[in-house]
Every structure is written in C-alpha cells, then in structure tokens.
Design a protein around this motif. Structure first.
Motif, PDB file in Angstrom:
ATOM      1  N   THR A   1      -6.372  -4.773   2.724  1.00 31.09           N
ATOM      2  CA  THR A   1      -5.723  -4.874   1.425  1.00 31.09           C
ATOM      3  C   THR A   1      -4.717  -3.736   1.234  1.00 31.09           C
ATOM      4  OG1 THR A   1      -7.387  -3.500   0.334  1.00 31.09           O
ATOM      5  CG2 THR A   1      -7.809  -5.887   0.455  1.00 31.09           C
TER       6      THR A   1
ATOM      7  N   GLY B   1       0.808  -1.209   0.000  1.00 30.58           N
ATOM      8  CA  GLY B   1       0.000   0.000   0.000  1.00 30.58           C
ATOM      9  C   GLY B   1       0.843   1.262   0.000  1.00 30.58           C
TER      10      GLY B   1
ATOM     11  N   ASP C   1      -4.761  -1.625  -1.144  1.00 31.27           N
ATOM     12  CA  ASP C   1      -5.508  -0.420  -1.494  1.00 31.27           C
ATOM     13  C   ASP C   1      -5.998   0.304  -0.241  1.00 31.27           C
ATOM     14  OD1 ASP C   1      -5.235  -0.582  -4.246  1.00 31.27           O
ATOM     15  OD2 ASP C   1      -7.058  -1.765  -4.519  1.00 31.27           O
ATOM     16  N   ALA C   2      -6.401  -0.462   0.770  1.00 30.80           N
ATOM     17  CA  ALA C   2      -6.832   0.147   2.031  1.00 30.80           C
ATOM     18  C   ALA C   2      -5.678   0.903   2.682  1.00 30.80           C
ATOM     19  CB  ALA C   2      -7.370  -0.921   2.977  1.00 30.80           C
TER      20      ALA C   2
ATOM     21  N   THR D   1     -11.911  -0.205  -2.237  1.00 29.54           N
ATOM     22  CA  THR D   1     -11.044  -1.058  -1.451  1.00 29.54           C
ATOM     23  C   THR D   1     -11.795  -1.856  -0.385  1.00 29.54           C
ATOM     24  OG1 THR D   1      -8.982  -1.074  -0.186  1.00 29.54           O
ATOM     25  CG2 THR D   1     -10.559   0.649   0.338  1.00 29.54           C
ATOM     26  N   GLN D   2     -11.114  -2.882   0.140  1.00 30.92           N
ATOM     27  CA  GLN D   2     -11.593  -3.693   1.247  1.00 30.92           C
ATOM     28  C   GLN D   2     -10.559  -3.638   2.371  1.00 30.92           C
ATOM     29  OE1 GLN D   2     -14.605  -5.300   1.393  1.00 30.92           O
ATOM     30  NE2 GLN D   2     -15.058  -4.342  -0.579  1.00 30.92           N
TER      31      GLN D   2
ATOM     32  N   ASN E   1      -9.420   0.227   8.635  1.00 33.19           N
ATOM     33  CA  ASN E   1      -8.939  -0.222   7.335  1.00 33.19           C
ATOM     34  C   ASN E   1      -8.109  -1.500   7.417  1.00 33.19           C
ATOM     35  OD1 ASN E   1      -9.536   1.771   4.971  1.00 33.19           O
ATOM     36  ND2 ASN E   1      -9.161   3.067   6.764  1.00 33.19           N
TER      37      ASN E   1
ATOM     38  N   ASP F   1      -8.698   3.289  -7.134  1.00 36.65           N
ATOM     39  CA  ASP F   1      -8.386   2.067  -6.382  1.00 36.65           C
ATOM     40  C   ASP F   1      -8.863   2.184  -4.935  1.00 36.65           C
ATOM     41  OD1 ASP F   1      -7.217   0.965  -8.607  1.00 36.65           O
ATOM     42  OD2 ASP F   1      -5.160   1.424  -7.993  1.00 36.65           O
ATOM     43  N   ILE F   2      -8.622   3.341  -4.327  1.00 38.25           N
ATOM     44  CA  ILE F   2      -9.006   3.558  -2.930  1.00 38.25           C
ATOM     45  C   ILE F   2     -10.523   3.459  -2.776  1.00 38.25           C
ATOM     46  CG2 ILE F   2      -9.136   5.305  -1.109  1.00 38.25           C
ATOM     47  CD1 ILE F   2      -6.359   6.286  -2.064  1.00 38.25           C
TER      48      ILE F   2
END
Length: 217
Positions: free
Chosen positions: A150, A102, A152-153, A146-147, A215, A142-143
């Motif tokens: 991850t 990330g 992205d988080a 997100t989940q 997150n 992407d953000i």
C-alpha cells in the motif's frame, strides 16, 4: 514559480494557495534538495465532487463543488497537505503507482510541518493547525497500521530511510538515475528498481532491499 487561476469569489483562497505552494516549493529544496518546473494551479468550482489531481504538464487541478469545500478539517479536506502532496509527485515519480502515492504522502507530510513553522495557522483563510492534522503525527499513525504493497507501506519505507540516512539521500539517488522523459514538458519518470539499487549503492546499506521487499516493493 507558482501560478494560480481561479473563478470569481475565490481570490482569498487563491492567494493562500499561492503562498502555501510558493513556501512549499522552497521547503522541498531546503529539506530534500528537490525542485520542479513552474507549477500552474487551476481551481474549478461547480464540480460534481471534491478532489485534486496533477498532470505531467506540471499542473494541479483542484475541483470543488462550491466555496463550502474550502472549510478545514475535521469537516473539510486536508487543504495544505493536498497541494503539497501533488507537488510531491512533481519532484519525483517512478513507474510504480502505489509507491508514487507513498512518496507524495511521506514527502508532503514532511513539508507540511516546515510550512507550518513559517506560516502558522493563518496560512489558510479559515485558520487551522494543519501541522497537527496533516503532518508527521498523522504520517506516523498511517504507517503504524499499514499493509504491504500500500502507499502507507511505501511511506513507511521512505520514512525509515530518511531516519537512517537523512532526506537528502533521495536527491543524491535521483541524480544518479536515468529517467524516461514523457510529454512535451519532458516530465521525468524513474524506475523503482533502479531507485532501490542506487539507494543501496550510495548508502552501502543492503538491508534496504529487505525493507522494500517486506513492505511489498
């Protein structure tokens, strides 16, 4: 300083990679205040698949099946971002793999736009607008989907901190931490828990702990 080793026929791309990474090296310093040891990049062709990776010896390996893998998006890889992403790992890494991805995603996306402002479309031998396809615009997309837990988080957490406190808060935080040094090149590896607590200490922003937690970090 950046060095590039390449096979016959790849001189044009090696020259472009050198220029991109040297510019990126300077932009990491300008934006974040973060730097790294000298970087050695190795381009290897006739491989089974296309991918890039880094090592704790400050090396980036770019594996290609053939020179056709150098074509740009939408049918090719995100070349400029890819090298800046691997550089991102070198300027800062923690003991959490997902968070590291990330960080590299957030940081590289930030630096892509800075490199584009200086070098433009023609930085890559097959010109393309890598700012549009690999910069902040893609990061925000992407953000948005997100989940928790991850990479992205993690990127979203870092982008939020950037917006609240500015990108140099990361350098200030890193400077107060106590890394573990690994390998013969003494590559610094930081604790994510210490990173979080030090950020809160410096910013006096207790809500950051909740931001990390919700997150998945």
């Amino acid at each position: 300083m950046v060095f590039v080793a390449y096979p016959p026929g790849f001189e044009e791309y090696a020259t472009a990679i050198l220029k991109i990474c040297e510019t990126g090296f300077l932009k990491y310093v300008e934006v974040f205040g973060l730097s790294t040891a000298d970087i050695h990049i190795f381009i290897r062709t006739n491989q089974e698949s296309l991918f890039a990776c880094y090592s704790h010896e400050y090396r980036i390996f770019n594996y290609l099946r053939s020179i056709d893998d150098c074509r740009p998006p939408p049918n090719g890889a995100h070349h400029v971002y890819g090298f800046l992403h691997e550089m991102g790992h070198m300027v800062f890494s923690t003991d959490n793999g997902a968070f590291n991805q990330g960080w590299a995603h957030y940081a590289a996306s930030r630096i892509v736009d800075e490199v584009y402002r200086e070098l433009g479309d023609t930085a890559w031998p097959r010109p393309y607008n890598y700012s549009k396809t690999e910069g902040k615009q893609r990061l925000l997309a992407d953000i948005a989907r997100t989940q928790p837990g991850t990479y992205d988080a993690a990127s979203g957490v870092l982008y939020t901190i950037d917006q609240r406190h500015g990108p140099t808060i990361f350098k200030a935080t890193i400077d107060k931490m106590h890394p573990t040094y690994i390998g013969v090149y003494r590559y610094p590896l930081y604790s994510l828990e210490e990173f979080k607590s030090t950020l809160v200490e410096l910013t006096n922003d207790e809500s950051l702990l909740e931001l990390f937690s919700e997150n998945g970090f």
